[in-house]
Design an enzyme around this catalytic site. Sequence first.
Site, PDB file in Angstrom:
ATOM      1  N   GLU A 192      -0.120 -28.205 -26.334  1.00  0.00           N
ATOM      2  CA  GLU A 192       1.150 -28.897 -26.555  1.00  0.00           C
ATOM      3  C   GLU A 192       2.301 -27.912 -26.712  1.00  0.00           C
ATOM      4  O   GLU A 192       3.374 -28.100 -26.117  1.00  0.00           O
ATOM      5  CB  GLU A 192       1.091 -29.774 -27.814  1.00  0.00           C
ATOM      6  CG  GLU A 192      -0.006 -30.799 -27.811  1.00  0.00           C
ATOM      7  CD  GLU A 192      -1.288 -30.364 -28.516  1.00  0.00           C
ATOM      8  OE1 GLU A 192      -1.879 -31.202 -29.219  1.00  0.00           O
ATOM      9  OE2 GLU A 192      -1.684 -29.192 -28.356  1.00  0.00           O
ATOM     10  N   CYS A 232       1.437 -28.842 -33.987  1.00  0.00           N
ATOM     11  CA  CYS A 232       1.892 -29.424 -32.724  1.00  0.00           C
ATOM     12  C   CYS A 232       2.710 -30.689 -32.965  1.00  0.00           C
ATOM     13  O   CYS A 232       3.701 -30.933 -32.277  1.00  0.00           O
ATOM     14  CB  CYS A 232       0.708 -29.692 -31.804  1.00  0.00           C
ATOM     15  SG  CYS A 232      -0.062 -28.163 -31.226  1.00  0.00           S
TER      16      CYS A 232
END
Length: 152
Positions: free
Chosen positions: A58, A89
């Site tokens: 991510e 993330c």
Amino acid sequence: MTATPFLTHMPQALAEARIAAARGEVPVGAVLLDAQGRELARAGNRTRELSDPTAHAEILAIRAACAKLGSERLPGAVLWVTLEPCPMCAAAISAARIATLYYGADDARMGGVVHGARVFDHPQCHHRPEIYSGFSASESKTLLQDFFGARR
């Protein structure tokens, strides 16, 4: 959002996860789209390869998309990821102002969205994306189980 993205972007995220596994990385993949559904970036985990604990799929996709657009924000963006994002993330997703998060498997141990820290539920969270889970969850979970099973 129509049903079309459900069929067209998790396969690419899963492909990135498989590529990560082939590199010896935990098999997580991500695909980031703009508000019009055009791909901005895709990535798989690279923490070992880059000796960087922040090199999650991510984060790498967000960095690449921001660099591509020359902006620290990605309003309207849609992120597809194979595993529930961790707290780090999730915080990056919020900071980037990503509009929608689709993810595959839940992560009861390290997740930061519906498990653990629940980053988006905190009053300090500046932005909360729309969240949809369970897309290709069994395939995502199997990739992870096979990866860790082979290392035991």
